[in-house]
Write an enzyme that holds these catalytic residues in place. Structure first.
Site, PDB file in Angstrom:
ATOM      1  N   ASN A  60      10.242   4.297 -15.321  1.00 20.53           N
ATOM      2  CA  ASN A  60      11.615   4.400 -15.826  1.00 20.53           C
ATOM      3  C   ASN A  60      12.150   5.825 -15.739  1.00 20.53           C
ATOM      4  O   ASN A  60      13.345   6.024 -15.546  1.00 20.53           O
ATOM      5  CB  ASN A  60      11.685   3.858 -17.257  1.00 20.53           C
ATOM      6  N   GLU A  61      11.251   6.816 -15.854  1.00 22.69           N
ATOM      7  CA  GLU A  61      11.726   8.205 -15.728  1.00 22.69           C
ATOM      8  C   GLU A  61      12.284   8.428 -14.324  1.00 22.69           C
ATOM      9  O   GLU A  61      13.330   9.052 -14.136  1.00 22.69           O
ATOM     10  CB  GLU A  61      10.580   9.198 -15.989  1.00 22.69           C
TER      11      GLU A  61
ATOM     12  N   SER B 167      -2.096  -4.023  -5.982  1.00 19.70           N
ATOM     13  CA  SER B 167      -2.126  -5.330  -6.656  1.00 19.70           C
ATOM     14  C   SER B 167      -2.613  -6.401  -5.695  1.00 19.70           C
ATOM     15  O   SER B 167      -2.087  -6.524  -4.583  1.00 19.70           O
ATOM     16  CB  SER B 167      -0.724  -5.726  -7.125  1.00 19.70           C
TER      17      SER B 167
ATOM     18  N   GLU C 143      12.805  -4.758  -4.506  1.00 21.14           N
ATOM     19  CA  GLU C 143      11.674  -4.641  -5.427  1.00 21.14           C
ATOM     20  C   GLU C 143      12.124  -4.508  -6.874  1.00 21.14           C
ATOM     21  O   GLU C 143      11.433  -4.927  -7.789  1.00 21.14           O
ATOM     22  CB  GLU C 143      10.813  -3.419  -5.042  1.00 21.14           C
TER      23      GLU C 143
ATOM     24  N   GLY D 269       0.817  -1.226   0.000  1.00 21.48           N
ATOM     25  CA  GLY D 269       0.000   0.000   0.000  1.00 21.48           C
ATOM     26  C   GLY D 269       0.838   1.257   0.000  1.00 21.48           C
ATOM     27  O   GLY D 269       0.959   1.937   1.025  1.00 21.48           O
TER      28      GLY D 269
ATOM     29  N   SER E 244       1.071   3.549  -3.287  1.00 24.81           N
ATOM     30  CA  SER E 244       0.554   4.573  -4.203  1.00 24.81           C
ATOM     31  C   SER E 244      -0.807   5.101  -3.787  1.00 24.81           C
ATOM     32  O   SER E 244      -1.637   4.378  -3.235  1.00 24.81           O
ATOM     33  CB  SER E 244       0.437   4.005  -5.617  1.00 24.81           C
TER      34      SER E 244
HETATM   35  C1  LIG Z   1       1.000  -3.441 -12.831  1.00 27.14           C
HETATM   36  C2  LIG Z   1       1.169  -2.449 -11.705  1.00 27.14           C
HETATM   37  C3  LIG Z   1       1.125  -2.893 -10.387  1.00 27.14           C
HETATM   38  C4  LIG Z   1       1.233  -1.981  -9.335  1.00 27.14           C
HETATM   39  N1  LIG Z   1       1.112  -2.444  -8.060  1.00 27.14           N
HETATM   40  C5  LIG Z   1       1.150  -1.572  -7.031  1.00 27.14           C
HETATM   41  C6  LIG Z   1       0.971  -2.032  -5.703  1.00 27.14           C
HETATM   42  O1  LIG Z   1       0.735  -3.214  -5.456  1.00 27.14           O
HETATM   43  N2  LIG Z   1       0.994  -1.138  -4.707  1.00 27.14           N
HETATM   44  C7  LIG Z   1       1.233   0.194  -4.914  1.00 27.14           C
HETATM   45  O2  LIG Z   1       1.295   0.940  -3.963  1.00 27.14           O
HETATM   46  N3  LIG Z   1       1.413   0.664  -6.174  1.00 27.14           N
HETATM   47  C8  LIG Z   1       1.380  -0.184  -7.238  1.00 27.14           C
HETATM   48  N4  LIG Z   1       1.527   0.278  -8.523  1.00 27.14           N
HETATM   49  C9  LIG Z   1       1.662   1.707  -8.743  1.00 27.14           C
HETATM   50  C10 LIG Z   1       2.998   2.161  -9.303  1.00 27.14           C
HETATM   51  O3  LIG Z   1       4.002   2.065  -8.330  1.00 27.14           O
HETATM   52  C11 LIG Z   1       2.801   3.589  -9.814  1.00 27.14           C
HETATM   53  O4  LIG Z   1       1.921   3.511 -10.935  1.00 27.14           O
HETATM   54  C12 LIG Z   1       4.081   4.248 -10.234  1.00 27.14           C
HETATM   55  O5  LIG Z   1       4.928   4.428  -9.127  1.00 27.14           O
HETATM   56  C13 LIG Z   1       3.804   5.599 -10.914  1.00 27.14           C
HETATM   57  O6  LIG Z   1       2.944   6.386 -10.151  1.00 27.14           O
HETATM   58  P1  LIG Z   1       1.634   7.038 -10.822  1.00 27.14           P
HETATM   59  O7  LIG Z   1       0.897   5.986 -11.543  1.00 27.14           O
HETATM   60  O8  LIG Z   1       0.937   7.818  -9.772  1.00 27.14           O
HETATM   61  O9  LIG Z   1       2.189   8.053 -11.927  1.00 27.14           O
HETATM   62  P2  LIG Z   1       2.680   9.535 -11.708  1.00 27.14           P
HETATM   63  O10 LIG Z   1       3.598   9.601 -10.545  1.00 27.14           O
HETATM   64  O11 LIG Z   1       1.492  10.429 -11.717  1.00 27.14           O
HETATM   65  O12 LIG Z   1       3.531   9.765 -13.018  1.00 27.14           O
HETATM   66  C14 LIG Z   1       2.909  10.019 -14.282  1.00 27.14           C
HETATM   67  C15 LIG Z   1       4.011  10.175 -15.324  1.00 27.14           C
HETATM   68  O13 LIG Z   1       4.871  11.288 -14.962  1.00 27.14           O
HETATM   69  C16 LIG Z   1       6.238  10.870 -14.885  1.00 27.14           C
HETATM   70  N5  LIG Z   1       6.903  11.564 -13.780  1.00 27.14           N
HETATM   71  C17 LIG Z   1       6.398  11.757 -12.522  1.00 27.14           C
HETATM   72  N6  LIG Z   1       7.303  12.396 -11.755  1.00 27.14           N
HETATM   73  C18 LIG Z   1       8.398  12.598 -12.525  1.00 27.14           C
HETATM   74  C19 LIG Z   1       9.681  13.213 -12.301  1.00 27.14           C
HETATM   75  N7  LIG Z   1      10.027  13.701 -11.117  1.00 27.14           N
HETATM   76  N8  LIG Z   1      10.567  13.221 -13.329  1.00 27.14           N
HETATM   77  C20 LIG Z   1      10.258  12.686 -14.537  1.00 27.14           C
HETATM   78  N9  LIG Z   1       9.052  12.110 -14.817  1.00 27.14           N
HETATM   79  C21 LIG Z   1       8.145  12.066 -13.830  1.00 27.14           C
HETATM   80  C22 LIG Z   1       6.164   9.375 -14.589  1.00 27.14           C
HETATM   81  O14 LIG Z   1       7.334   8.720 -15.023  1.00 27.14           O
HETATM   82  C23 LIG Z   1       4.938   8.946 -15.396  1.00 27.14           C
HETATM   83  O15 LIG Z   1       5.290   8.735 -16.741  1.00 27.14           O
HETATM   84  C24 LIG Z   1       1.415  -0.600  -9.595  1.00 27.14           C
HETATM   85  C25 LIG Z   1       1.481  -0.155 -10.931  1.00 27.14           C
HETATM   86  C26 LIG Z   1       1.351  -1.054 -11.973  1.00 27.14           C
HETATM   87  C27 LIG Z   1       1.390  -0.525 -13.388  1.00 27.14           C
END
Ligand SMILES: Cc1cc2nc3c(=O)[nH]c(=O)nc-3n(C[C@H](O)[C@H](O)[C@H](O)COP(=O)(O)OP(=O)(O)OC[C@H]3O[C@@H](n4cnc5c(N)ncnc54)[C@H](O)[C@@H]3O)c2cc1C
Length: 386
Positions: free
Chosen positions: A372-373, A168, A253, A134, A136
Site C-alpha cells: 500500500n505504501e 505463489s 493485477e 516471477g 520479486s
Molecule cells: C501472499 C503474497 C503472494 C505473492 N505472490 C508473488 C508472486 O507470485 N510472484 C512474485 O513475484 N511476488 C509475489 N509476492 C511478492 C510481493 O509482490 C512483494 O512482497 C511486494 O511487492 C513487496 O516486496 P518485498 O516483500 O520485497 O518488500 P520490500 O520492497 O522490501 O518492502 C518492505 C517495506 O518497505 C516499504 N517500502 C519499500 N519501498 C518503499 C518506498 N519507495 N516508499 C515507501 N515505502 C516503501 C514497503 O511498503 C514494505 O512495507 C507475493 C507477496 C505476498 C504477500
C-alpha cells in the site's frame, strides 16, 4: 491538481452479464450441494484445485474474453467480472488458474509472438496449464529495478541464472513468466535492459523450495535458476522492453474484485449470524461494511471499462487496491469483534474456522501485488506531490 477527477465514471453491468450471473449461481449451488469444494476466504490464492478450474473451463468461464482462436469465448469484460465475483463470493477454489488468466493471458495476447499465443493461450483457457509470476527477488520486491536474475544470450536462446522469491504456487505451476535483466547493468535509465521469458518449471537447473506461511500452508516458494536454458521463441515481446510490459500488467493485477472480496465468505457468515441474532452493533457494522463494498465494486467495474478501452489506469488501479485491501483487513478485525463468543471446550464452527484462517491470511492482503505504501506513491506522483 488535487481536485483532478480520477476515471471512475460508473457503467451499469449489461443485461447479458446479469443473465450469466444466474447461470453461475446455479452451477455453484449444485457444486456446493455436492460438496465439491469447501468455501474459504482468500480462495483465489489458497484454493488450488485444478479439477475445479477445469470444470469452469469446460463452461467457457476461463479466459472468456479472449478470441475464440485462442480458446476464449469473446464474451465481454463485464461478463467475466460477474463470473469472477460470483466465484469469489462463495470462496470457490480458483487459485490454480487465477493469476495466470488475470495477467499472464492478457500479457501474452498483447506482446507474445504467434508461437507463444498459439501454444499457451488455448491450453490456459482449458486449464491444462498453469502459470506462476516471477517478479520479486530477495532484494527486489517493491523496487523491481533492483532485479538481479539475469538471462545471457546464447545461440538459439537464453541462459538464466538467479533467484525469485514469494513465487505463489510455483511448486504446482507448469510455467513461470520470469522478469530478468538482459541488458547491461548500470544503464542510465534504471528501468532499461529488462525482459520477460516464459520458463518451463520442469526444465533442468530449476530448484523450487517451499516457504511456509504462518498458517503452515505451502503457498510460496523460492525459485532458483541455475543455467536454465530458454529457447528464443519463449521471449515475450522484445528484449529490453520488459519494464513497460510489466507495468501494463499492473492494471489487471490491482483492480479486480479479488482486491476487496477475499473476505466475502466471512462477511456473508456475519450476515447469517446477524440474521439469527440481530444485535444492533452487528447491524450497524454490516451497514458500514456493505456501503464500502458497494463503492469498491463500482470503482472496480468503472476501471474495467477503462481497461476494456485499452487504457492503462495505473492510478485508479492503485486506488482500488489500496482502499480494497484495507477494507479486507479491517473487515476481518471488525468481524472478529462481532463474532459470537465461544468457550475453549466448544467445538469450532465453520464460521470460527473461516475467521481463524482469514486472520492468518490478512497481513498479506496489503502486501501482495505491490504494498500500500508503493500504491500511495503512485497516487501521490499523479497529484504532483512527489
Ligand atoms: C501472499 C503474497 C503472494 C505473492 N505472490 C508473488 C508472486 O507470485 N510472484 C512474485 O513475484 N511476488 C509475489 N509476492 C511478492 C510481493 O509482490 C512483494 O512482497 C511486494 O511487492 C513487496 O516486496 P518485498 O516483500 O520485497 O518488500 P520490500 O520492497 O522490501 O518492502 C518492505 C517495506 O518497505 C516499504 N517500502 C519499500 N519501498 C518503499 C518506498 N519507495 N516508499 C515507501 N515505502 C516503501 C514497503 O511498503 C514494505 O512495507 C507475493 C507477496 C505476498 C504477500
Amino acid at each position: 491538481m488535487i481536485f483532478q477527477d480520477p476515471g471512475f465514471s460508473l457503467p451499469e453491468l449489461p443485461a447479458a452479464a446479469e443473465a450469466l450471473r444466474e447461470e453461475v449461481r446455479g452451477f455453484l449451488d449444485v457444486e456446493l450441494k455436492a460438496g465439491s469444494f469447501e468455501p474459504c476466504c482468500n480462495a483465489w490464492m489458497d484454493g488450488h484445485e485444478p479439477e475445479f478450474s477445469r470444470k469452469l473451463a469446460r463452461r467457457g468461464w476461463i479466459g472468456m474474453t479472449w478470441p475464440r482462436k485462442y480458446g476464449g469465448q469473446e464474451r465481454s469484460v463485464f461478463e467475466n467480472f460477474v463470473v469472477n465475483e460470483e466465484l469469489l463470493a462463495v470462496g470457490a477454489p480458483v487459485a490454480a488458474h487465477w493469476a495466470g488468466v488475470r495477467q499472464t493471458g492478457p500479457l501474452l495476447m498483447r506482446f507474445g509472438n504467434d508461437a507463444i499465443k498459439d501454444f499457451f493461450l488455448a491450453r490456459m483457457a482449458r486449464a491444462e496449464i498453469f502459470f506462476s509470476i516471477g517478479l520479486s527477488e530477495p532484494d527486489a520486491g517493491s523496487d523491481l529495478a533492483q532485479v538481479r536474475t539475469r538471462a545471457r544470450r546464447i545461440d538459439g536462446g537464453w541462459v538464466i541464472n538467479g533467484r525469485k522469491i514469494w513465487s505463489s504456487g510455483a511448486h504446482r505451476a507448469d510455467f513461470m513468466v520470469v522478469f530478468c535483466r538482459t541488458g547491461a547493468e548500470g544503464e542510465a535509465d534504471r528501468r532499461a535492459g529488462f525482459s520477460q521469458l516464459i520458463v518451463d518449471l520442469k526444465a533442468p537447473g530449476i530448484t523450487i523450495r517451499p516457504i511456509y506461511m504462518m498458517s503452515g500452508a505451502h503457498h510460496f516458494n523460492e525459485t532458483i535458476f541455475d543455467d536454465v536454458f530458454v529457447a528464443d521463441d519463449r521471449l515475450i515481446g522484445k528484449p529490453g522492453e520488459g519494464w513497460s510490459q510489466v507495468v501494463s500488467e499492473l492494471g489487471y493485477e490491482r483492480s479486480g474484485p479479488e482486491r476487496f472480496m477475499s473476505i466475502f465468505p466471512l462477511l456473508a457468515g456475519l450476515v447469517r449470524i446477524a440474521a439469527a441474532d440481530p444485535e444492533l452493533r452487528r447491524i450497524v457494522a454490516l451497514g458500514q461494511l456493505t456501503a464500502r463494498l458497494w463503492t469498491l465494486r463500482r470503482m472496480s467495474i468503472a476501471l474495467l471499462a477503462l481497461l476494456a478501452k485499452g487504457e492503462s489506469p495505473e492510478v485508479e488501479a492503485a486506488l482500488v487496491k489500496d482502499l480494497g485491501t484495507r477494507f479486507e483487513r479491517e473487515t476481518v478485525e471488525i468481524v472478529r469483534g462481532l463474532a459470537p463468543p465461544r468457550s475453549s471446550d466448544e467445538p469450532a464452527s465453520e464460521f470460527d474456522v473461516l475467521l481463524a484462517k482469514c486472520m492468518l491470511a490478512a497481513p498479506a492482503f496489503t502486501l501482495r501485488g505491490g504494498t500500500n505504501e508503493i500504491l500511495r506513491n503512485v497516487i501521490a506522483r499523479s497529484l504532483g506531490l512527489r
